[in-house]
Design an enzyme around this catalytic site. Structure first.
Site, PDB file in Angstrom:
ATOM      1  N   PHE A  24       0.933  -1.139   0.066  1.00 24.78           N
ATOM      2  CA  PHE A  24      -0.158  -0.016   0.047  1.00 24.78           C
ATOM      3  C   PHE A  24       0.744   1.477  -0.070  1.00 24.78           C
ATOM      4  CE2 PHE A  24      -2.235   3.514   2.253  1.00 24.78           C
ATOM      5  CZ  PHE A  24      -3.234   3.549   1.561  1.00 24.78           C
ATOM      6  N   GLY A  25       0.671   2.158  -0.902  1.00 25.62           N
ATOM      7  CA  GLY A  25       1.354   3.380  -1.279  1.00 25.62           C
ATOM      8  C   GLY A  25       0.461   4.566  -0.817  1.00 25.62           C
ATOM      9  N   TYR A  26       0.873   5.590  -0.035  1.00 27.47           N
ATOM     10  CA  TYR A  26       0.090   6.649   0.361  1.00 27.47           C
ATOM     11  C   TYR A  26       0.866   7.992   0.145  1.00 27.47           C
ATOM     12  CZ  TYR A  26       3.315   6.307   4.081  1.00 27.47           C
ATOM     13  OH  TYR A  26       4.438   6.151   5.032  1.00 27.47           O
ATOM     14  N   GLY A  27       2.306   7.906  -0.334  1.00 30.57           N
ATOM     15  CA  GLY A  27       2.951   9.140  -0.458  1.00 30.57           C
ATOM     16  C   GLY A  27       3.518   9.140  -2.081  1.00 30.57           C
ATOM     17  N   SER A  28       4.773   9.172  -1.967  1.00 32.53           N
ATOM     18  CA  SER A  28       5.499   9.143  -3.415  1.00 32.53           C
ATOM     19  C   SER A  28       5.109   7.885  -4.204  1.00 32.53           C
ATOM     20  CB  SER A  28       6.961   9.302  -3.402  1.00 32.53           C
ATOM     21  OG  SER A  28       7.555   8.213  -2.701  1.00 32.53           O
ATOM     22  N   GLU A  99      13.406   3.434   0.918  1.00 30.07           N
ATOM     23  CA  GLU A  99      12.328   3.936   2.209  1.00 30.07           C
ATOM     24  C   GLU A  99      13.452   4.044   3.348  1.00 30.07           C
ATOM     25  OE1 GLU A  99       9.277   5.324   1.629  1.00 30.07           O
ATOM     26  OE2 GLU A  99       9.292   4.519  -0.304  1.00 30.07           O
TER      27      GLU A  99
END
Ligand code: SIN
Length: 196
Positions: A24-28, A99
């Site tokens: 799950f990605g929420y930024g870049s 990250e």
């Protein structure tokens, strides 16, 4: 916590024997994948909010002048919308490096628009990591984002690309939208927008 979290993440072997993993990605990770994936779908997770409270010394700022990037804060009842990628476990190795400035792999439940759910991973920078900046006045956060620049480019690009990607997904995130409005005003006039 150490400044480079790569090795801590490598010890997290939860999904190693899986053929594929949901990330799950929420930024870049929403607007700049930059890694191979098998499938990409909008998704959301529960009980987390997106905040620009994490410092970036390696991508969108420098150790002397860190930028501000997104992390997730626990918030019971909240919903955070983002993008899910189905990836092979080997893809986590380069992601751990990307990250590395404070983010740790966290197991979470992803929810898809059709009601399906899946267990997966997200990278979260918690308040105890060495690069965490925490909350500040919105004007101060916007100024820092407008001025910071790192090896991956201007900090403002990170914020504005994320704001555009959330708009394209039809996601309302008042924290991101407010910072984007302030940073755009800073770019055009060098001044803070008037309150409204
Ligand atoms: C994410 O996008 O999911 C993690 C934070 C980032 O890389 O911007």
């Amino acid at each position: 916590m150490v400044l480079d979290t790569t090795q801590l993440n490598r010890r997290m072997t939860h999904f190693d024997d899986h053929e594929a993993i949901w990330l799950f990605g929420y930024g870049s990770l929403i607007w700049k994948a930059g890694f191979p994936y098998l499938e990409r779908r909008p998704a959301h997770i529960h009980d987390w909010v997106r905040r620009f409270w994490q410092g970036s010394h390696d991508h969108r700022g420098t150790p002397q002048a860190p930028g501000r990037v997104a992390t997730l804060l626990p918030r019971p009842g909240a919903v955070c919308h983002g993008m899910a990628y189905r990836i092979s476990p080997e893809t986590l190795r380069p992601l751990d490096v990307r990250e590395k400035n404070g983010y740790l792999r966290e197991i979470t439940t992803l929810h898809f628009a059709d009601g399906a759910t899946a267990q997966g991973l997200t990278y979260i920078a918690t308040a105890d990591n060495a690069a965490f900046l925490g909350e500040a006045e919105p004007a101060a956060m916007a100024r820092q984002i407008a001025e910071a620049h790192g090896p991956s480019g201007p900090n403002s690009d990170y914020l504005l690309n994320l704001a555009d990607a959330l708009d394209a997904l039809g996601v309302e995130d008042s924290h991101v939208a407010d910072l984007a409005r302030r940073v755009r005003a800073h770019a055009s006039t060098g001044a803070e927008p008037q309150p409204r």
